[in-house]
Design a protein around this motif. Structure first.
Motif, PDB file in Angstrom:
ATOM      1  N   ASP A   1       0.839  -1.196   0.000  1.00 32.09           N
ATOM      2  CA  ASP A   1       0.000   0.000   0.000  1.00 32.09           C
ATOM      3  C   ASP A   1       0.876   1.248   0.000  1.00 32.09           C
ATOM      4  O   ASP A   1       1.715   1.430   0.886  1.00 32.09           O
ATOM      5  N   GLU A   2       0.685   2.127  -0.981  1.00 30.00           N
ATOM      6  CA  GLU A   2       1.561   3.286  -1.108  1.00 30.00           C
ATOM      7  C   GLU A   2       1.414   4.270   0.049  1.00 30.00           C
ATOM      8  O   GLU A   2       2.391   4.917   0.457  1.00 30.00           O
ATOM      9  N   TRP A   3       0.198   4.371   0.630  1.00 34.00           N
ATOM     10  CA  TRP A   3       0.018   5.242   1.790  1.00 34.00           C
ATOM     11  C   TRP A   3       0.857   4.743   2.960  1.00 34.00           C
ATOM     12  O   TRP A   3       1.493   5.524   3.678  1.00 34.00           O
ATOM     13  N   SER A   4       0.869   3.427   3.175  1.00 31.52           N
ATOM     14  CA  SER A   4       1.638   2.848   4.271  1.00 31.52           C
ATOM     15  C   SER A   4       3.133   3.098   4.075  1.00 31.52           C
ATOM     16  O   SER A   4       3.843   3.434   5.028  1.00 31.52           O
ATOM     17  N   VAL A   5       3.605   2.919   2.855  1.00 30.58           N
ATOM     18  CA  VAL A   5       5.026   3.115   2.569  1.00 30.58           C
ATOM     19  C   VAL A   5       5.438   4.556   2.883  1.00 30.58           C
ATOM     20  O   VAL A   5       6.452   4.801   3.547  1.00 30.58           O
ATOM     21  N   GLN A   6       4.644   5.509   2.429  1.00 32.58           N
ATOM     22  CA  GLN A   6       4.986   6.909   2.703  1.00 32.58           C
ATOM     23  C   GLN A   6       4.895   7.214   4.190  1.00 32.58           C
ATOM     24  O   GLN A   6       5.737   7.929   4.752  1.00 32.58           O
ATOM     25  N   ASN A   7       3.880   6.668   4.846  1.00 29.25           N
ATOM     26  CA  ASN A   7       3.724   6.890   6.282  1.00 29.25           C
ATOM     27  C   ASN A   7       4.907   6.318   7.055  1.00 29.25           C
ATOM     28  O   ASN A   7       5.430   6.940   7.990  1.00 29.25           O
ATOM     29  N   ALA A   8       5.343   5.105   6.688  1.00 28.84           N
ATOM     30  CA  ALA A   8       6.491   4.493   7.355  1.00 28.84           C
ATOM     31  C   ALA A   8       7.748   5.330   7.166  1.00 28.84           C
ATOM     32  O   ALA A   8       8.545   5.511   8.099  1.00 28.84           O
ATOM     33  N   LYS A   9       7.938   5.866   5.968  1.00 24.92           N
ATOM     34  CA  LYS A   9       9.096   6.736   5.724  1.00 24.92           C
ATOM     35  C   LYS A   9       9.028   7.991   6.592  1.00 24.92           C
ATOM     36  O   LYS A   9      10.034   8.407   7.184  1.00 24.92           O
ATOM     37  N   ASP A  10       7.852   8.586   6.677  1.00 27.19           N
ATOM     38  CA  ASP A  10       7.684   9.782   7.511  1.00 27.19           C
ATOM     39  C   ASP A  10       7.975   9.464   8.978  1.00 27.19           C
ATOM     40  O   ASP A  10       8.610  10.255   9.690  1.00 27.19           O
ATOM     41  N   ASN A  11       7.521   8.295   9.450  1.00 24.37           N
ATOM     42  CA  ASN A  11       7.734   7.925  10.845  1.00 24.37           C
ATOM     43  C   ASN A  11       9.195   7.620  11.141  1.00 24.37           C
ATOM     44  O   ASN A  11       9.667   7.863  12.253  1.00 24.37           O
ATOM     45  N   CYS A  12       9.923   7.099  10.171  1.00 22.97           N
ATOM     46  CA  CYS A  12      11.372   6.916  10.361  1.00 22.97           C
ATOM     47  C   CYS A  12      12.051   8.264  10.582  1.00 22.97           C
ATOM     48  O   CYS A  12      12.934   8.395  11.444  1.00 22.97           O
ATOM     49  N   LEU A  13      11.644   9.275   9.838  1.00 23.85           N
ATOM     50  CA  LEU A  13      12.210  10.608  10.019  1.00 23.85           C
ATOM     51  C   LEU A  13      11.884  11.155  11.407  1.00 23.85           C
ATOM     52  O   LEU A  13      12.736  11.757  12.066  1.00 23.85           O
TER      53      LEU A  13
END
Length: 281
Positions: free
Chosen positions: A176-188
């Motif tokens: 899911d592309e939303w999950s991927v972007q969210n995970a990247k944001d949370n890593c930051l």
């Protein structure tokens, strides 16, 4: 993507039967679920939703003797759902060491392993027992310097925790592309730099060779991929932590895993859900 709309079906269903029902509809392509006392709202992407979805849900409930009825239906925009859900979030205390908190509540939490999560639409935020059980297992299983996979990463909680526990590298993926972007944001948000995150499908992704895999996903995704998990863990005799599994499916999962050369270590249960930890042999 920003114009995405959802069909929100509000359902009357006893609280004690909700987890069972979620497991029973795991093969359906729903986008999210919001649970409260004796009611539940199921979200479907309006464009991809089957026209007979209401009839199908009623049939599934009847086949499993679940008390269920649809009491409301709405078409909502993603932004409205996202904002309403975010505002309701509170910190989750997972263990004496681990806490998961939205960014706007981080000053209220002082655990050694505090994970900051702005979940948006992604699954895996600590509000479901499956995520909490895998977090507790990771606390006991991740050794410094090891490599891990977070399969179906959702908001990235498990990958971030593995990094905070000392894993040297983590590969996290979701379809899911939303999950991927969210995970990247949370890593930051957590100042984590050793997690590689990408959109990928569990059936075709190259898992490589690793020391551990955390897979918090439904049984219909776990069982067909047990051989692939074993291939990734065979050299290291690594650890596989599975969750997203209803307790009634535990025996089937363990039997399937042992047939693929895994040894069962431990099962944990919270409510109707279990996590299963295995080792490749």
């Amino acid at each position: 993507m920003h114009n995405q709309t959802f069909l929100a079906l509000s359902c009357a269903i006893p609280e004690e039967e909700q987890d069972l029902f979620i497991g029973c509809i795991s093969d359906l392509n729903f986008s999210g679920i919001e649970q409260s006392y004796d009611t539940m709202t199921i979200f479907f992407d309006e464009q991809d939703c089957p026209q007979d979805i209401e009839e199908l849900l009623n049939l599934i409930a009847a086949n499993h003797s679940i008390s269920f009825s649809i009491i409301d239906r709405q078409i909502i925009k993603h932004q409205n759902w996202n904002k309403e859900w975010e505002e309701s979030l509170e910190p989750i205390i997972v263990s004496d060491r681990i806490a998961i908190t939205p960014e706007w509540k981080k000053d209220e939490v002082h655990h050694p392993l505090t994970i900051i999560i702005n979940p948006q639409m992604a699954f895996g935020t600590g509000y479901h027992p499956t995520t909490r059980m895998v977090c507790r297992e990771l606390q006991d299983r991740v050794q410094p310097g090891t490599s891990w996979i977070d399969a179906g990463c959702g908001s990235g909680v498990l990958a971030i925790l593995a990094a905070k526990l000392g894993a040297k590298s983590i590969y996290a993926f979701d379809n899911d592309e939303w999950s991927v972007q969210n995970a990247k944001d949370n890593c930051l948000l957590n100042s984590i730099t050793n997690i590689h995150i990408e959109q990928a499908d569990i059936f075709t992704v190259d898992l490589g060779k690793v020391d551990g895999i955390a897979a918090n996903m439904y049984r219909n995704l776990i069982i067909p991929n047990l051989s692939r998990f074993h291939d990734a863990l065979s050299e290291s005799k690594g650890i596989l932590i599975l969750s997203g599994i209803l307790s009634m499916d535990e025996a089937e999962i363990i039997l399937a895993a042992t047939s693929k050369r895994f040894k069962h270590i431990v099962t944990h249960q919270e409510g109707d859900w279990v996590s299963i930890t295995l080792i490749a042999i």
